[in-house]
Design a protein around this motif. Sequence first.
Motif, PDB file in Angstrom:
ATOM      1  N   SER A  92       0.540  -1.406   0.350  1.00 31.52           N
ATOM      2  CA  SER A  92       0.208  -0.446  -0.497  1.00 31.52           C
ATOM      3  C   SER A  92       0.707   1.738   0.144  1.00 31.52           C
ATOM      4  O   SER A  92       1.933   1.243   1.241  1.00 31.52           O
ATOM      5  CB  SER A  92      -1.226  -0.349   1.452  1.00 31.52           C
ATOM      6  OG  SER A  92      -1.765   1.323   1.751  1.00 31.52           O
ATOM      7  N   LEU A  94      -0.237   4.829   0.943  1.00 27.11           N
ATOM      8  CA  LEU A  94      -0.973   5.200   1.981  1.00 27.11           C
ATOM      9  C   LEU A  94      -0.950   4.950   3.176  1.00 27.11           C
ATOM     10  O   LEU A  94      -1.060   3.760   4.155  1.00 27.11           O
ATOM     11  CB  LEU A  94      -2.299   4.934   1.379  1.00 27.11           C
ATOM     12  CG  LEU A  94      -3.421   6.123   2.827  1.00 27.11           C
ATOM     13  CD1 LEU A  94      -3.556   6.831   2.356  1.00 27.11           C
ATOM     14  CD2 LEU A  94      -5.657   5.406   2.467  1.00 27.11           C
ATOM     15  N   THR A  96      -1.733   6.273   7.318  1.00 27.26           N
ATOM     16  CA  THR A  96      -2.893   6.360   7.910  1.00 27.26           C
ATOM     17  C   THR A  96      -2.546   6.709   9.794  1.00 27.26           C
ATOM     18  O   THR A  96      -1.078   6.173   9.869  1.00 27.26           O
ATOM     19  CB  THR A  96      -3.857   6.070   7.780  1.00 27.26           C
ATOM     20  OG1 THR A  96      -3.836   5.226   8.668  1.00 27.26           O
ATOM     21  CG2 THR A  96      -4.296   6.051   6.552  1.00 27.26           C
ATOM     22  N   SER A 110     -11.981   2.338  10.116  1.00 25.75           N
ATOM     23  CA  SER A 110     -10.895   3.134   9.295  1.00 25.75           C
ATOM     24  C   SER A 110      -9.588   2.819   8.581  1.00 25.75           C
ATOM     25  O   SER A 110      -9.280   2.259   7.501  1.00 25.75           O
ATOM     26  CB  SER A 110     -10.882   4.277   9.578  1.00 25.75           C
ATOM     27  OG  SER A 110     -12.198   5.427   9.369  1.00 25.75           O
ATOM     28  N   SER A 114      -8.964   1.679   4.516  1.00 25.65           N
ATOM     29  CA  SER A 114      -8.026   2.244   3.501  1.00 25.65           C
ATOM     30  C   SER A 114      -6.841   1.237   3.469  1.00 25.65           C
ATOM     31  O   SER A 114      -6.568   1.200   1.939  1.00 25.65           O
ATOM     32  CB  SER A 114      -6.954   2.752   4.733  1.00 25.65           C
ATOM     33  OG  SER A 114      -5.576   2.516   5.841  1.00 25.65           O
ATOM     34  N   CYS A 116      -3.701   0.229   4.489  1.00 29.80           N
ATOM     35  CA  CYS A 116      -2.896   0.799   4.821  1.00 29.80           C
ATOM     36  C   CYS A 116      -2.213  -0.078   5.518  1.00 29.80           C
ATOM     37  O   CYS A 116      -2.347  -0.575   6.368  1.00 29.80           O
ATOM     38  CB  CYS A 116      -2.519   2.647   5.467  1.00 29.80           C
ATOM     39  SG  CYS A 116      -2.884   1.774   7.039  1.00 29.80           S
ATOM     40  N   ILE A 295      -9.769  11.654   7.206  1.00 32.17           N
ATOM     41  CA  ILE A 295     -10.221  10.108   7.296  1.00 32.17           C
ATOM     42  C   ILE A 295     -11.653  10.672   8.563  1.00 32.17           C
ATOM     43  O   ILE A 295     -12.146  10.545   8.723  1.00 32.17           O
ATOM     44  CB  ILE A 295      -9.247   9.349   7.126  1.00 32.17           C
ATOM     45  CG1 ILE A 295      -8.968   8.979   5.971  1.00 32.17           C
ATOM     46  CG2 ILE A 295      -9.677   8.153   7.464  1.00 32.17           C
ATOM     47  CD1 ILE A 295      -7.143   7.697   5.627  1.00 32.17           C
ATOM     48  N   ALA A 305     -11.605   6.499   4.422  1.00 33.17           N
ATOM     49  CA  ALA A 305     -10.183   5.415   4.410  1.00 33.17           C
ATOM     50  C   ALA A 305     -10.497   5.517   3.273  1.00 33.17           C
ATOM     51  O   ALA A 305      -9.375   4.469   2.375  1.00 33.17           O
ATOM     52  CB  ALA A 305     -10.562   4.555   5.645  1.00 33.17           C
ATOM     53  N   LYS A 306     -11.524   4.087   2.923  1.00 37.00           N
ATOM     54  CA  LYS A 306     -11.237   3.670   1.647  1.00 37.00           C
ATOM     55  C   LYS A 306     -11.470   4.479   0.596  1.00 37.00           C
ATOM     56  O   LYS A 306     -11.131   3.967  -0.856  1.00 37.00           O
ATOM     57  CB  LYS A 306     -12.651   2.833   1.681  1.00 37.00           C
ATOM     58  CG  LYS A 306     -13.034   1.602   0.385  1.00 37.00           C
ATOM     59  CD  LYS A 306     -14.609   0.305  -0.201  1.00 37.00           C
ATOM     60  CE  LYS A 306     -14.414  -0.397  -0.675  1.00 37.00           C
ATOM     61  NZ  LYS A 306     -15.448  -1.212  -0.588  1.00 37.00           N
ATOM     62  N   MET A 308     -10.381   7.503  -0.061  1.00 37.66           N
ATOM     63  CA  MET A 308      -8.323   7.456   0.044  1.00 37.66           C
ATOM     64  C   MET A 308      -7.457   6.223  -0.298  1.00 37.66           C
ATOM     65  O   MET A 308      -6.024   6.933  -1.320  1.00 37.66           O
ATOM     66  CB  MET A 308      -7.877   7.869   0.950  1.00 37.66           C
ATOM     67  CG  MET A 308      -8.339   9.645   1.745  1.00 37.66           C
ATOM     68  SD  MET A 308      -8.184  10.248   0.395  1.00 37.66           S
ATOM     69  CE  MET A 308      -8.806  11.621   1.421  1.00 37.66           C
ATOM     70  N   GLY A 309      -7.656   5.080  -0.264  1.00 35.59           N
ATOM     71  CA  GLY A 309      -6.679   3.997  -0.495  1.00 35.59           C
ATOM     72  C   GLY A 309      -6.558   3.724  -2.045  1.00 35.59           C
ATOM     73  O   GLY A 309      -6.125   3.237  -2.491  1.00 35.59           O
TER      74      GLY A 309
END
Length: 343
Positions: A92, A94, A96, A110, A114, A116, A295, A305-306, A308-309
Motif C-alpha cells: 500500500s 497510503l 494513516t 478506518s 484503507s 494501509c 479521514i 479511508a477506503k 483515499m486508498g
Amino acid sequence: MEDVFNEFEELIQTGLKNNMSRDGKLITIGQIIYAVTRDELTNEEGWKLEEMMGGRTQWEEALEYSIFGYPVDTATPSLDKPLVIAGKTFHSRLMTGTGKYRSIAEMQQSVNASRCEIVTVAVRRVQTNAPGHEGLAEALDWTKIWMLPNTAGCQTADEAIRVARLGREMAKLLGQEDNNFVKLEVIPDAKYLLPDPIGTLEAATQLVKEGFAVLPYINADPLLAKRLEEVGCVTVMPLGSPIGSGQGINNAANIQIIIDTVKIPVVVDAGIGTPSEAARAMEMGADALLINSAIANAQNSPAMAKAMGMAAEAGRLAYLAGRMPVKDYAIASSPETGTVTSK
C-alpha cells in the motif's frame, strides 16, 4: 479473524492443488476483499491470501477480465513495483494515523478499510494515555500493521530525539523488535504548526547516527529535502498545506522539484482533504501519502479511508501510465480520414 483466515487458506490450497479455474480464483478473491471490508480479515491477512493466489496483480487482472472480457495483460500490463522504505517492502502507498477519531472502534474500522500497512502513532500521547489515546497501543494488531512512531508535540531537536528513542522502545514492547522507524516532527510554531527546518535537520542527523530510519516531516523546501537525503533520511515528507487544514496541495511547484531531485521516497503529508487531492499528489509522482485528518474528520471515516486508498492507487497508476500532453488548442478526437465532405 484467525478462523476465517484458516478457512480461506485451506480453500485456496485445495483449489490450487485441483487447478482452480480463473473464474474460481476471481470468486475467491472477491470473497477475500469482502471479508476484509467487513473486518473479518485484517489487511495483512488479505494480502497473504492474495499472494497465495499469485499476488495482487493477478487478482486485478482477473477483476478487469470479468468486467471487460479480455485478458488485461494485453491492455494494462503491470507497471509498478512495491514501495520500499529502509529495505522494508509495502504494497500500500497510503499511510494513516490514529488521532482525531471519534472512537477507537472507528479508527480500527478506518485503518482496515484503507488497506494501509503503515500507521503513525504519537509516542507522547500513547505514553501518557492522553485523552482519546487510552488503550491505543493495544487497539491495532501490530503483527499486521507496521508502526511509525512520531515525535508530535516536540518543539526542539533535543525533545524529538528523546521521544524518538521512547518510540523505538515502544515498538519493541509491542513486538516489532526490528522497527527503527521514526516520523520526525519538530514544531515550535503552535499556531500554524509549521516544522522547524533547522531543528529537523539537527535531530535527523543525530537520529541517523543512532541507527534510526528517519522519515522527516518538512515544509516543501527542495534544498532542505536534498540535505536530509544527504544525511541519511529514508524518506522526506513535505506538507501539501498546513496540517489539518484540508486545503489540498498549495505548493505543487516545490513538491514537484522535490520529487524530481531526491532519490529517496517522497511522502506527501498534511493538508490533503479529498481523494481527488490525494490522487493529484500521486499523479505528480509522489511515492506515498500520509493522511489522517481528512479521514478522521469525515462524516463516515471508514468510507473516506477506503476512498483515499483507492485514490492513492488510481493516482499512482495514472502517473505510471503517463498523461496526455497539454495543448493550447483543440484537436479532434475523431479521425480526419473517411469523412463525408461537400463540394
